[in-house]
Design a protein around this motif. Structure first.
Motif, short mmCIF file in Angstrom:
data_model
loop_
_atom_site.label_atom_id
_atom_site.label_comp_id
_atom_site.label_asym_id
_atom_site.label_seq_id
_atom_site.Cartn_x
_atom_site.Cartn_y
_atom_site.Cartn_z
N GLY A 91 -5.60 -8.69 2.95
CA GLY A 91 -6.08 -9.78 2.12
C GLY A 91 -5.05 -10.23 1.11
N TYR A 92 -3.79 -10.16 1.48
CA TYR A 92 -2.71 -10.48 0.55
C TYR A 92 -1.67 -11.30 1.30
N ASP A 93 -1.30 -12.46 0.75
CA ASP A 93 -0.33 -13.32 1.42
C ASP A 93 1.09 -12.88 1.09
N VAL A 94 1.74 -12.30 2.08
CA VAL A 94 3.12 -11.87 1.90
C VAL A 94 4.04 -13.09 1.95
N PRO A 95 4.98 -13.23 1.01
CA PRO A 95 5.91 -14.37 1.08
C PRO A 95 6.73 -14.33 2.37
N ALA A 101 7.88 -13.94 12.08
CA ALA A 101 7.62 -13.48 10.71
C ALA A 101 6.30 -14.06 10.20
N GLN A 102 6.03 -15.33 10.55
CA GLN A 102 4.78 -15.95 10.10
C GLN A 102 3.57 -15.27 10.73
N ARG A 103 3.71 -14.90 12.01
CA ARG A 103 2.57 -14.23 12.68
C ARG A 103 2.33 -12.85 12.08
N ILE A 104 3.43 -12.15 11.75
CA ILE A 104 3.25 -10.83 11.13
C ILE A 104 2.57 -11.00 9.76
N ALA A 105 2.97 -12.03 9.02
CA ALA A 105 2.36 -12.27 7.71
C ALA A 105 0.88 -12.57 7.84
N GLU A 106 0.50 -13.33 8.89
CA GLU A 106 -0.93 -13.63 9.10
C GLU A 106 -1.72 -12.34 9.34
N ARG A 107 -1.14 -11.44 10.14
CA ARG A 107 -1.85 -10.19 10.42
C ARG A 107 -1.94 -9.32 9.17
N ILE A 108 -0.87 -9.28 8.39
CA ILE A 108 -0.91 -8.50 7.14
C ILE A 108 -1.97 -9.09 6.22
N ALA A 109 -2.06 -10.41 6.17
CA ALA A 109 -3.06 -11.05 5.31
C ALA A 109 -4.47 -10.69 5.76
N SER A 110 -4.69 -10.60 7.08
CA SER A 110 -6.05 -10.31 7.55
C SER A 110 -6.40 -8.84 7.31
N VAL A 111 -5.41 -7.97 7.25
CA VAL A 111 -5.68 -6.55 7.01
C VAL A 111 -5.79 -6.27 5.52
N ILE A 153 3.34 -3.77 14.90
CA ILE A 153 4.44 -3.87 13.94
C ILE A 153 3.90 -4.13 12.53
N SER A 154 2.91 -5.02 12.44
CA SER A 154 2.34 -5.35 11.13
C SER A 154 1.76 -4.10 10.47
N HIS A 155 1.02 -3.31 11.25
CA HIS A 155 0.44 -2.08 10.69
C HIS A 155 1.54 -1.09 10.32
N GLU A 156 2.56 -1.00 11.15
CA GLU A 156 3.65 -0.05 10.83
C GLU A 156 4.36 -0.45 9.54
N ILE A 157 4.56 -1.76 9.36
CA ILE A 157 5.21 -2.22 8.13
C ILE A 157 4.36 -1.81 6.92
N LEU A 158 3.03 -2.03 7.02
CA LEU A 158 2.14 -1.70 5.91
C LEU A 158 2.11 -0.20 5.66
N GLU A 159 2.11 0.56 6.75
CA GLU A 159 2.06 2.02 6.61
C GLU A 159 3.33 2.52 5.94
N ALA A 218 1.11 -3.89 0.92
CA ALA A 218 1.87 -5.13 1.08
C ALA A 218 2.64 -5.51 -0.19
N ASP A 219 2.59 -4.67 -1.22
CA ASP A 219 3.27 -5.01 -2.47
C ASP A 219 4.77 -5.13 -2.26
N ASP A 220 5.35 -6.08 -2.93
CA ASP A 220 6.81 -6.26 -2.95
C ASP A 220 7.41 -6.65 -1.60
N LEU A 221 6.57 -6.86 -0.58
CA LEU A 221 7.12 -7.23 0.71
C LEU A 221 7.56 -8.69 0.74
N VAL A 222 8.68 -8.96 1.39
CA VAL A 222 9.10 -10.33 1.70
C VAL A 222 9.55 -10.34 3.15
N LEU A 223 8.99 -11.24 3.95
CA LEU A 223 9.40 -11.32 5.35
C LEU A 223 10.37 -12.48 5.52
#
Lengths: 313, 188
Positions: free
Chosen positions: B67-71, B55-65, B28-34, B39-44
């Protein structure tokens, strides 16, 4: 079934904590651009005020409107009440108009209880101050303000100072703070402590200076001259010297101690201007919190098919 | 050896175990990014209670891919529910909107189970009172069908055909004992 909020004693600890946590969520609404929630859409809240009030009435009105309820204000002055209509006939009128909740302030202790239990109205009744008896939403907003500054109130020392005899705020606070586990000390001249105070869940003292250093919160009460018929203390000056909070007494407080006042305050009498305007004073915040707490009470009484808090039928 | 779905004592059947949930959330995290092209402008915004840790777990995965902390925030929809009046007054859950707000952002609502769609309708109404996002998308761990409103999810962990009498239960470590999705059916 729980339907009304007439006394702070109606609230169990779970009830009180539910109101406070709900108020915390309501409080965050104040920071949003649209200060409106749809929870009470289509419900009618009547503010029935037989006594003068500014902040409580406005606070209830703002609370009801932010929850999208329709609000009808009924003030004694300029209505049929000043023509001699009885409480019963007023209540029947409100019932005929389809009020879902009645917020009532009355000069006679017990009037909200009468309204709630007479069978005149089917509405939920919220006591907004009755005589010298109770003012439960004020106690809830005071407890809410304290928890925001002090955390959980278990074992906290709260000192309430002044005209306890005429204060519905003091009684409701004593009951609610006891429920929440705080230790309450009432400080007043002997003439301003009510008969039967020994049955309240509080300590009493005549000496303000010895009570202040241990306090976590100090609540000053207004001297209610309009309810006084007789000499309760020699002069106003002597009262404020012995029971007023001034800069010197404030200096004896602990660093974290907050100063509260339910309003309206008389600067120079129970509290000096420099204390009222100091960093310790949370008096303005109490007003803001009042709206959030009253939203919580109205939501929990009216928001669902049946109320989540309040006293027994 | 991967653990496979196995029956539980009370007739409940595990349909996703902890590792399945990890894989589903990663996808899901990759699909959201794709879909968002980054990750710009994303808010979970998680819908309490179990949407929030998801939502927090998805944000952690997005951050690891990226390198950006999604709010990440939470959005309680209790007061916007259409059945508010049908049940006793309910306690509110926590709403927390990230400091940057949601105006002009791509808001991804995150919930555990998509069923009738009524919770999501309430969430859309709640968002309306908070701001005007550029777009709103929906990510759910399980889509069990039986929609009562024209609502669909953009990102789905698992499509789970169910009957109306079955109960789908999501447990997540942090709130519950362990990660699992179980389905409890009628006695066969």
């Amino acid at each position: 079934m729980k339907r009304h909020l007439l006394s702070a004693a109606d609230l169990s600890r779970d009830d009180a904590e539910l109101v406070l946590s709900t108020a915390e969520e309501m409080r965050s609404l104040a920071d949003r651009p649209i200060k409106k929630l749809p929870a009470l859409r289509g419900r009618t809240v009547v503010n029935l005020f037989f006594e003068d009030s500014t902040r409580t009435r406005i606070s209830f009105e703002a609370a009801a409107k932010r929850l999208s309820a329709d609000v009808i204000n009924f003030a004694a002055k300029g209505s049929s009440l000043s023509k001699g209509e009885s409480l019963k006939d007023t209540a029947l009128t409100l019932e005929a108009m389809g009020a879902d909740a009645v917020v009532v302030r009355h000069g006679a202790s017990g009037a909200p209880h009468r309204l709630a239990h007479s069978g005149w109205v089917r509405s939920n009744v919220v006591n907004a101050g009755d005589g010298t008896h109770e003012h439960p939403t004020q106690a809830l907003l005071d407890a809410f303000t304290m928890t925001r500054h002090l955390g959980a109130l278990d074992g906290r020392r709260i000192v309430i100072v002044g005209d306890v005899l005429h204060s519905r705020v003091a009684r409701s606070n004593a009951l609610l703070l006891h429920t929440l586990g705080a230790e309450v000390t009432l400080v007043a001249p002997p003439t301003l402590l009510p008969v039967g105070i020994e049955n309240w869940p509080v300590e009493t003292s005549y000496d303000l200076d010895s009570a202040l250093p241990k306090a976590d919160a100090v609540m000053m009460l207004r001297v209610q001259r309009e309810r006084m018929h007789g000499g309760f203390f020699p002069t106003a000056r002597e009262y404020s010297r012995r029971y007023g909070l001034d800069g010197r007494r404030m200096a004896s407080l602990q660093d974290h101690t907050i100063v509260m006042h339910p309003g309206p305050m008389v600067r120079g009498m129970e509290i000096t201007a420099d204390v009222a305007d100091s960093d310790r004073s949370v008096i303005v915040e109490q007003v803001t919190n009042g709206v959030a707490v009253r939203m919580a009470v109205l939501y929990l009484l009216l928001g669902g098919s049946e109320p989540a808090v309040g006293g027994e039928e | 050896m991967p653990t496979h779905p196995q029956p539980e004592s009370d007739g409940a059947r595990v349909v996703l175990d902890d590792r399945d949930i990890v894989r589903a959330l990663t996808r899901i995290s990759h699909e959201i990014l794709e879909r968002n092209k980054g990750a710009d402008d994303l808010v979970l915004l998680g819908i309490p209670s179990r949407g929030v840790p998801l939502a927090q777990r998805i944000a952690e995965r997005i951050a690891s891919v990226e390198g950006y902390d999604v709010p990440v925030g939470s959005l309680d929809v209790t007061m916007y529910r259409d059945d508010l009046r049908l049940k006793p007054a309910r306690a509110l859950l926590h709403t927390e909107i990230p400091a940057g707000g949601i105006d002009g952002k791509v808001v991804v609502l995150v919930d555990d189970v998509l069923f009738s769609g009524r919770t999501i309708r309430a969430a859309l109404d709640a968002l309306n009172d908070i701001g005007r996002p550029k777009a709103v998308r929906l990510a759910v761990l399980v889509d069990r069908g039986h929609r009562e409103l024209p609502i669909r999810a953009d990102f789905v962990g698992k499509n789970l055909p169910t009957s109306l009498v079955e109960r789908v239960k999501v447990t997540l470590a942090g709130i519950d004992d362990a990660d699992a999705v179980t389905i409890q059916g009628v006695v066969q």
